[in-house]
Scaffold this motif. Structure first.
Motif, mmCIF file in Angstrom:
data_model
loop_
_atom_site.group_PDB
_atom_site.id
_atom_site.type_symbol
_atom_site.label_atom_id
_atom_site.label_comp_id
_atom_site.label_asym_id
_atom_site.label_seq_id
_atom_site.Cartn_x
_atom_site.Cartn_y
_atom_site.Cartn_z
ATOM 1 N N ALA A 100 -51.727 -73.605 0.042
ATOM 2 C CA ALA A 100 -51.162 -74.961 -0.058
ATOM 3 C C ALA A 100 -49.711 -74.893 -0.504
ATOM 4 C CB ALA A 100 -51.990 -75.804 -1.030
ATOM 5 N N ASP A 101 -48.956 -74.007 0.126
ATOM 6 C CA ASP A 101 -47.537 -73.902 -0.199
ATOM 7 C C ASP A 101 -46.779 -75.107 0.360
ATOM 8 O OD1 ASP A 101 -47.667 -71.382 -1.528
ATOM 9 O OD2 ASP A 101 -47.867 -70.405 0.418
ATOM 10 N N GLU A 102 -45.640 -75.387 -0.220
ATOM 11 C CA GLU A 102 -44.835 -76.540 0.186
ATOM 12 C C GLU A 102 -44.519 -76.469 1.673
ATOM 13 O OE1 GLU A 102 -40.622 -78.685 -1.099
ATOM 14 O OE2 GLU A 102 -41.645 -77.313 -2.459
ATOM 15 N N GLY A 103 -44.667 -77.606 2.352
ATOM 16 C CA GLY A 103 -44.405 -77.677 3.787
ATOM 17 C C GLY A 103 -45.666 -77.625 4.631
ATOM 18 N N MET A 104 -46.778 -77.145 4.048
ATOM 19 C CA MET A 104 -48.041 -77.109 4.783
ATOM 20 C C MET A 104 -48.699 -78.481 4.774
ATOM 21 S SD MET A 104 -49.766 -73.543 3.504
ATOM 22 C CE MET A 104 -49.059 -71.958 3.910
ATOM 23 N N GLU A 105 -49.457 -78.794 5.825
ATOM 24 C CA GLU A 105 -50.224 -80.034 5.883
ATOM 25 C C GLU A 105 -51.705 -79.704 5.760
ATOM 26 O OE1 GLU A 105 -49.173 -82.261 9.394
ATOM 27 O OE2 GLU A 105 -47.779 -83.476 8.198
ATOM 28 N N LEU A 106 -52.388 -80.428 4.867
ATOM 29 C CA LEU A 106 -53.789 -80.152 4.584
ATOM 30 C C LEU A 106 -54.622 -81.427 4.660
ATOM 31 C CD1 LEU A 106 -53.248 -77.943 1.405
ATOM 32 C CD2 LEU A 106 -53.682 -77.124 3.718
ATOM 33 N N LYS A 107 -55.883 -81.270 5.053
ATOM 34 C CA LYS A 107 -56.832 -82.370 5.002
ATOM 35 C C LYS A 107 -57.507 -82.335 3.639
ATOM 36 C CE LYS A 107 -57.734 -82.230 9.982
ATOM 37 N NZ LYS A 107 -58.763 -82.008 11.032
ATOM 38 N N VAL A 108 -57.381 -83.425 2.896
ATOM 39 C CA VAL A 108 -57.854 -83.437 1.508
ATOM 40 C C VAL A 108 -58.691 -84.683 1.249
ATOM 41 C CG1 VAL A 108 -57.193 -83.305 -0.914
ATOM 42 C CG2 VAL A 108 -55.726 -82.261 0.826
ATOM 43 N N ASP A 109 -59.863 -84.482 0.632
ATOM 44 C CA ASP A 109 -60.662 -85.605 0.133
ATOM 45 C C ASP A 109 -60.154 -85.954 -1.263
ATOM 46 O OD1 ASP A 109 -62.616 -86.211 2.172
ATOM 47 O OD2 ASP A 109 -63.458 -84.237 1.794
ATOM 48 N N VAL A 110 -59.475 -87.092 -1.366
ATOM 49 C CA VAL A 110 -58.888 -87.507 -2.642
ATOM 50 C C VAL A 110 -59.866 -88.435 -3.367
ATOM 51 C CG1 VAL A 110 -56.904 -88.564 -3.776
ATOM 52 C CG2 VAL A 110 -56.597 -87.365 -1.595
ATOM 53 N N PRO A 111 -60.274 -88.104 -4.591
ATOM 54 C CA PRO A 111 -61.231 -88.939 -5.321
ATOM 55 C C PRO A 111 -60.662 -90.329 -5.622
ATOM 56 C CG PRO A 111 -61.029 -86.765 -6.330
ATOM 57 C CD PRO A 111 -59.918 -86.878 -5.340
ATOM 58 N N VAL A 150 -59.200 -79.708 -15.997
ATOM 59 C CA VAL A 150 -58.934 -80.603 -14.867
ATOM 60 C C VAL A 150 -60.139 -81.472 -14.552
ATOM 61 C CG1 VAL A 150 -58.315 -80.682 -12.426
ATOM 62 C CG2 VAL A 150 -57.246 -78.997 -13.918
ATOM 63 N N GLU A 151 -61.325 -80.928 -14.654
ATOM 64 C CA GLU A 151 -62.591 -81.625 -14.411
ATOM 65 C C GLU A 151 -62.809 -81.889 -12.922
ATOM 66 O OE1 GLU A 151 -62.803 -85.170 -16.720
ATOM 67 O OE2 GLU A 151 -62.813 -84.127 -18.637
ATOM 68 N N LEU A 152 -64.082 -81.896 -12.565
ATOM 69 C CA LEU A 152 -64.468 -82.294 -11.216
ATOM 70 C C LEU A 152 -64.507 -83.808 -11.157
ATOM 71 C CD1 LEU A 152 -67.365 -79.750 -10.595
ATOM 72 C CD2 LEU A 152 -65.068 -79.690 -9.603
ATOM 73 N N PRO A 153 -64.229 -84.437 -9.992
ATOM 74 C CA PRO A 153 -63.935 -83.817 -8.707
ATOM 75 C C PRO A 153 -62.445 -83.548 -8.470
ATOM 76 C CG PRO A 153 -64.101 -86.164 -8.419
ATOM 77 C CD PRO A 153 -64.316 -85.901 -9.888
ATOM 78 N N SER A 199 -48.249 -63.802 -4.165
ATOM 79 C CA SER A 199 -48.376 -65.044 -4.925
ATOM 80 C C SER A 199 -48.169 -66.223 -3.988
ATOM 81 C CB SER A 199 -47.357 -65.095 -6.072
ATOM 82 O OG SER A 199 -46.032 -65.104 -5.570
ATOM 83 N N GLY A 200 -48.612 -67.375 -4.419
ATOM 84 C CA GLY A 200 -48.463 -68.589 -3.628
ATOM 85 C C GLY A 200 -49.143 -69.735 -4.350
ATOM 86 N N THR A 201 -49.326 -70.819 -3.639
ATOM 87 C CA THR A 201 -49.996 -71.994 -4.194
ATOM 88 C C THR A 201 -51.250 -72.264 -3.375
ATOM 89 O OG1 THR A 201 -47.853 -72.912 -4.829
ATOM 90 C CG2 THR A 201 -49.732 -74.406 -4.857
ATOM 91 N N VAL A 202 -52.343 -72.558 -4.054
ATOM 92 C CA VAL A 202 -53.612 -72.767 -3.367
ATOM 93 C C VAL A 202 -54.229 -74.105 -3.773
ATOM 94 C CG1 VAL A 202 -54.101 -70.315 -3.104
ATOM 95 C CG2 VAL A 202 -54.899 -71.510 -5.167
ATOM 96 N N LEU A 203 -55.138 -74.575 -2.913
ATOM 97 C CA LEU A 203 -55.920 -75.778 -3.184
ATOM 98 C C LEU A 203 -57.392 -75.395 -3.107
ATOM 99 C CD1 LEU A 203 -55.841 -78.998 -3.464
ATOM 100 C CD2 LEU A 203 -56.342 -78.989 -1.009
ATOM 101 N N PRO A 204 -58.171 -75.641 -4.164
ATOM 102 C CA PRO A 204 -59.611 -75.357 -4.093
ATOM 103 C C PRO A 204 -60.268 -76.189 -2.998
ATOM 104 C CG PRO A 204 -58.920 -75.712 -6.366
ATOM 105 C CD PRO A 204 -57.777 -76.129 -5.497
#
Length: 242
Positions: free
Chosen positions: A142-153, A91-94, A117-122
């Motif tokens: 980070a399961d479906e339906g959750m809202e997250l603050k994400v820094d998108v490259p 996947v590579e950073l970032p 089990s579930g889905t996660v976001l590093p």
């Protein structure tokens, strides 16, 4: 150059879920086992055994307002170093911290007993300053339906065709990422910004970026530029007349 001339050619888009980044995440289900004890000695022992200490929790636990925090399924875990390295090589950073991964928590190393089990976001990768080795990992659910603050490259593309750069201009990369409030299922691994039609003095602003309508830009000023083509030489003033 007229604004309409380059604006018509400007194409600033978000990489769609069919991207190679998302495809690669589907082939990597992170395997982890619970940690019953914590502490520096326990963590050092895990690392010596080829494992990386990790934690996963709900992102709202980081909220400064305690009323916004909720009880969550916080898990103290360890992961396999070889698997995490394989994921980072793929996947590579970032982009690693803007890509969701399936997570399976097993009863023990090599166990077929699935505890959760579930889905996660590093969220963070902590490394040793001298060796660069990963010390521990932080994930958020980070399961479906959750809202997250994400820094998108932000990834700038089309430099080889950029008129401003061909004239000797310089590409000033002002923002390397944009922060969004995203539904988990619509988190974009990256944002592609096309600069192939920019001339000297032209800019791409935050407001120019096209994203899924469910994403909310977390910036006080969407008129801030992401990048700009600037001149690399100053005009030499004419000598004053006597």
């Amino acid at each position: 150059m007229m604004v309409s001339k380059w604006w018509s050619g400007l194409r600033t888009v978000v990489e769609r879920p069919i991207s190679l980044l998302c495809q690669s995440s589907e082939f990597h289900t992170i395997q982890a086992i619970p940690r019953e004890c914590t502490g520096s000695r326990i963590a050092a022992r895990d690392r010596a055994q080829g494992r990386i200490p990790a934690v996963v929790f709900a992102q709202n636990l980081l909220d400064k307002n305690p009323h916004n925090r909720t009880l969550s399924k916080k898990q103290i875990l360890t992961t396999e170093r070889k698997q995490i390295k394989s994921i980072l090589d793929s996947v590579e950073l970032p982009f690693f911290c803007s890509t969701r991964f399936p997570l399976q928590i097993r009863a023990g190393s090599g166990s077929s007993v699935l505890l959760e089990s579930g889905t996660v976001l590093p969220l963070k990768i902590h490394r040793d300053e001298e060796s660069g080795n990963i010390l521990n990992l932080v994930f958020v659910w980070a399961d479906e339906g959750m809202e997250l603050k994400v820094d998108v490259p932000v990834v700038l593309k089309g430099e080889e065709n950029c008129p401003g750069l061909k004239k000797g201009g310089y590409l000033n990369r002002i923002r390397t990422s944009l922060k969004y409030l995203c539904p988990a299922e619509h988190i974009p691994p990256k944002i592609d910004v096309d600069v192939s039609n920019l001339d000297i003095g032209d800019r791409v602003f935050m407001r120019d970026v096209e994203v899924h309508p469910s994403l909310k830009l977390l910036s006080k000023n969407e008129n801030m530029p992401i990048c700009k083509i600037v001149a690399t030489s100053l005009e030499i003033p004419e000598p004053a007349k006597e």
